[in-house]
Design a protein around this motif. Structure first.
Motif, PDB file in Angstrom:
ATOM      1  N   GLN A 242       0.832  -1.198   0.000  1.00 49.35           N
ATOM      2  CA  GLN A 242       0.000   0.000   0.000  1.00 49.35           C
ATOM      3  C   GLN A 242       0.868   1.249   0.000  1.00 49.35           C
ATOM      4  OE1 GLN A 242      -2.127  -0.885   3.550  1.00 49.35           O
ATOM      5  NE2 GLN A 242      -3.608  -2.202   2.524  1.00 49.35           N
ATOM      6  N   CYS A 243       1.894   1.254   0.817  1.00 48.25           N
ATOM      7  CA  CYS A 243       2.791   2.419   0.874  1.00 48.25           C
ATOM      8  C   CYS A 243       3.586   2.571  -0.422  1.00 48.25           C
ATOM      9  CB  CYS A 243       3.737   2.287   2.055  1.00 48.25           C
ATOM     10  SG  CYS A 243       2.928   2.473   3.649  1.00 48.25           S
ATOM     11  N   ALA A 244       4.085   1.466  -0.956  1.00 51.97           N
ATOM     12  CA  ALA A 244       4.902   1.532  -2.173  1.00 51.97           C
ATOM     13  C   ALA A 244       4.103   2.047  -3.365  1.00 51.97           C
ATOM     14  CB  ALA A 244       5.487   0.159  -2.488  1.00 51.97           C
ATOM     15  N   HIS A 245       2.807   1.758  -3.395  1.00 49.82           N
ATOM     16  CA  HIS A 245       1.975   2.162  -4.525  1.00 49.82           C
ATOM     17  C   HIS A 245       1.111   3.376  -4.228  1.00 49.82           C
ATOM     18  CE1 HIS A 245       2.802  -1.140  -7.359  1.00 49.82           C
ATOM     19  NE2 HIS A 245       3.223  -1.714  -6.250  1.00 49.82           N
ATOM     20  N   GLY A 246       1.048   3.791  -2.971  1.00 48.50           N
ATOM     21  CA  GLY A 246       0.228   4.943  -2.613  1.00 48.50           C
ATOM     22  C   GLY A 246      -1.240   4.703  -2.865  1.00 48.50           C
ATOM     23  N   ALA A 247      -1.692   3.479  -2.614  1.00 52.54           N
ATOM     24  CA  ALA A 247      -3.069   3.107  -2.913  1.00 52.54           C
ATOM     25  C   ALA A 247      -3.596   2.134  -1.860  1.00 52.54           C
ATOM     26  CB  ALA A 247      -3.138   2.463  -4.299  1.00 52.54           C
ATOM     27  N   ALA A 248      -4.899   1.905  -1.863  1.00 51.89           N
ATOM     28  CA  ALA A 248      -5.518   0.981  -0.911  1.00 51.89           C
ATOM     29  C   ALA A 248      -5.022  -0.448  -1.111  1.00 51.89           C
ATOM     30  CB  ALA A 248      -7.036   1.024  -1.052  1.00 51.89           C
ATOM     31  N   PHE A 249      -4.670  -0.790  -2.334  1.00 54.08           N
ATOM     32  CA  PHE A 249      -4.177  -2.130  -2.628  1.00 54.08           C
ATOM     33  C   PHE A 249      -3.452  -2.108  -3.959  1.00 54.08           C
ATOM     34  CE2 PHE A 249      -8.542  -1.721  -4.047  1.00 54.08           C
ATOM     35  CZ  PHE A 249      -8.472  -2.104  -5.374  1.00 54.08           C
ATOM     36  N   VAL A 250      -2.752  -3.180  -4.254  1.00 47.65           N
ATOM     37  CA  VAL A 250      -2.105  -3.353  -5.553  1.00 47.65           C
ATOM     38  C   VAL A 250      -2.488  -4.739  -6.065  1.00 47.65           C
ATOM     39  CG1 VAL A 250       0.064  -4.188  -4.561  1.00 47.65           C
ATOM     40  CG2 VAL A 250       0.052  -3.259  -6.858  1.00 47.65           C
ATOM     41  N   THR A 251      -2.719  -4.839  -7.343  1.00 45.04           N
ATOM     42  CA  THR A 251      -3.026  -6.128  -7.960  1.00 45.04           C
ATOM     43  C   THR A 251      -1.782  -6.619  -8.676  1.00 45.04           C
ATOM     44  OG1 THR A 251      -5.323  -5.451  -8.253  1.00 45.04           O
ATOM     45  CG2 THR A 251      -4.564  -7.333  -9.557  1.00 45.04           C
ATOM     46  N   TRP A 252      -1.302  -7.787  -8.260  1.00 39.56           N
ATOM     47  CA  TRP A 252      -0.099  -8.387  -8.844  1.00 39.56           C
ATOM     48  C   TRP A 252      -0.462  -9.510  -9.793  1.00 39.56           C
ATOM     49  CZ3 TRP A 252       4.036  -5.655  -8.142  1.00 39.56           C
ATOM     50  CH2 TRP A 252       4.273  -4.977  -6.946  1.00 39.56           C
ATOM     51  N   VAL A 253       0.315  -9.659 -10.837  1.00 40.58           N
ATOM     52  CA  VAL A 253       0.257 -10.814 -11.736  1.00 40.58           C
ATOM     53  C   VAL A 253       1.548 -11.580 -11.484  1.00 40.58           C
ATOM     54  CG1 VAL A 253       0.205 -11.565 -14.132  1.00 40.58           C
ATOM     55  CG2 VAL A 253      -1.085  -9.530 -13.436  1.00 40.58           C
ATOM     56  N   SER A 254       1.418 -12.810 -11.026  1.00 42.21           N
ATOM     57  CA  SER A 254       2.587 -13.619 -10.685  1.00 42.21           C
ATOM     58  C   SER A 254       2.958 -14.529 -11.846  1.00 42.21           C
ATOM     59  CB  SER A 254       2.304 -14.476  -9.452  1.00 42.21           C
ATOM     60  OG  SER A 254       2.002 -13.652  -8.361  1.00 42.21           O
ATOM     61  N   VAL A 255       4.241 -14.540 -12.182  1.00 41.49           N
ATOM     62  CA  VAL A 255       4.752 -15.398 -13.255  1.00 41.49           C
ATOM     63  C   VAL A 255       6.043 -16.054 -12.782  1.00 41.49           C
ATOM     64  CG1 VAL A 255       3.756 -13.962 -15.088  1.00 41.49           C
ATOM     65  CG2 VAL A 255       6.092 -13.550 -14.349  1.00 41.49           C
ATOM     66  N   GLU A 256       6.406 -17.149 -13.420  1.00 42.67           N
ATOM     67  CA  GLU A 256       7.707 -17.753 -13.148  1.00 42.67           C
ATOM     68  C   GLU A 256       8.775 -16.790 -13.663  1.00 42.67           C
ATOM     69  OE1 GLU A 256       8.399 -21.816 -14.426  1.00 42.67           O
ATOM     70  OE2 GLU A 256       6.224 -22.112 -14.435  1.00 42.67           O
ATOM     71  N   GLU A 257       9.679 -16.399 -12.784  1.00 38.21           N
ATOM     72  CA  GLU A 257      10.685 -15.412 -13.167  1.00 38.21           C
ATOM     73  C   GLU A 257      11.528 -15.899 -14.347  1.00 38.21           C
ATOM     74  OE1 GLU A 257      13.664 -12.210 -11.131  1.00 38.21           O
ATOM     75  OE2 GLU A 257      13.150 -13.987  -9.982  1.00 38.21           O
ATOM     76  N   SER A 258      11.804 -17.179 -14.410  1.00 40.83           N
ATOM     77  CA  SER A 258      12.630 -17.713 -15.498  1.00 40.83           C
ATOM     78  C   SER A 258      11.944 -17.597 -16.858  1.00 40.83           C
ATOM     79  CB  SER A 258      12.994 -19.175 -15.219  1.00 40.83           C
ATOM     80  OG  SER A 258      11.823 -19.980 -15.174  1.00 40.83           O
ATOM     81  N   ARG A 259      10.622 -17.425 -16.868  1.00 40.33           N
ATOM     82  CA  ARG A 259       9.878 -17.302 -18.128  1.00 40.33           C
ATOM     83  C   ARG A 259       9.638 -15.852 -18.531  1.00 40.33           C
ATOM     84  NH1 ARG A 259       4.831 -20.940 -18.408  1.00 40.33           N
ATOM     85  NH2 ARG A 259       5.139 -20.423 -20.594  1.00 40.33           N
ATOM     86  N   ALA A 260      10.008 -14.925 -17.666  1.00 32.92           N
ATOM     87  CA  ALA A 260       9.783 -13.500 -17.950  1.00 32.92           C
ATOM     88  C   ALA A 260      10.980 -12.906 -18.676  1.00 32.92           C
ATOM     89  CB  ALA A 260       9.548 -12.743 -16.643  1.00 32.92           C
ATOM     90  N   THR A 261      10.690 -12.098 -19.677  1.00 37.09           N
ATOM     91  CA  THR A 261      11.724 -11.367 -20.395  1.00 37.09           C
ATOM     92  C   THR A 261      11.477  -9.883 -20.179  1.00 37.09           C
ATOM     93  OG1 THR A 261      11.836 -13.088 -22.094  1.00 37.09           O
ATOM     94  CG2 THR A 261      12.748 -10.928 -22.653  1.00 37.09           C
ATOM     95  N   ILE A 262      12.464  -9.218 -19.619  1.00 38.89           N
ATOM     96  CA  ILE A 262      12.347  -7.783 -19.364  1.00 38.89           C
ATOM     97  C   ILE A 262      13.302  -7.059 -20.303  1.00 38.89           C
ATOM     98  CG2 ILE A 262      12.641  -5.947 -17.675  1.00 38.89           C
ATOM     99  CD1 ILE A 262      12.123  -8.118 -15.504  1.00 38.89           C
ATOM    100  N   GLN A 263      12.747  -6.238 -21.160  1.00 39.22           N
ATOM    101  CA  GLN A 263      13.569  -5.460 -22.074  1.00 39.22           C
ATOM    102  C   GLN A 263      13.697  -4.050 -21.524  1.00 39.22           C
ATOM    103  OE1 GLN A 263      11.884  -5.793 -25.971  1.00 39.22           O
ATOM    104  NE2 GLN A 263      12.100  -8.007 -26.015  1.00 39.22           N
TER     105      GLN A 263
END
Length: 104
Positions: A3-24
């Motif tokens: 809540q503090c990190a996003h400055g909001a009542a909540f945050v919605t996360w999408v969880s993925v296997e890190e090894s399958r994620a590609t960050i450009q």
């Protein structure tokens, strides 16, 4: 902490296997900071957007802030995690499972 990190009542996360994620990140704007002993958060150093979360509590998972997706996903939210820490000023009016923080 979310809540503090996003400055909001909540945050919605999408969880993925890190090894399958590609960050450009061709311009090198992605930065990570340790938000606790177990976790770190990724953010854009150019615009400040909160992007990622990863923790030793969920090894191998990368959590991506849902608001950063522009395309449809293959599923909708499934649970309210850490529900016992929710803010009093926002009413949750859906039928999703409400799960307390681990150890609560």
């Amino acid at each position: 902490m979310c809540q503090c990190a996003h400055g909001a009542a909540f945050v919605t996360w999408v969880s993925v296997e890190e090894s399958r994620a590609t960050i450009q990140d061709p311009q090198g704007g992605l930065h990570w900071y340790a938000s606790s002993r177990e976790a770190e958060r990724g953010f854009c150093s150019r615009c400040g957007s909160s992007l990622f979360f990863r923790s030793s509590k969920w090894p191998g998972e990368l959590h991506i802030a849902r608001a950063n997706f522009s395309d449809p996903l293959d599923r909708e939210p499934q649970v309210h995690g850490y529900y016992d820490t929710h803010v009093d000023w926002f009413a949750v009016n859906d039928n999703l499972r409400k799960k307390p923080a681990p150890g609560s």
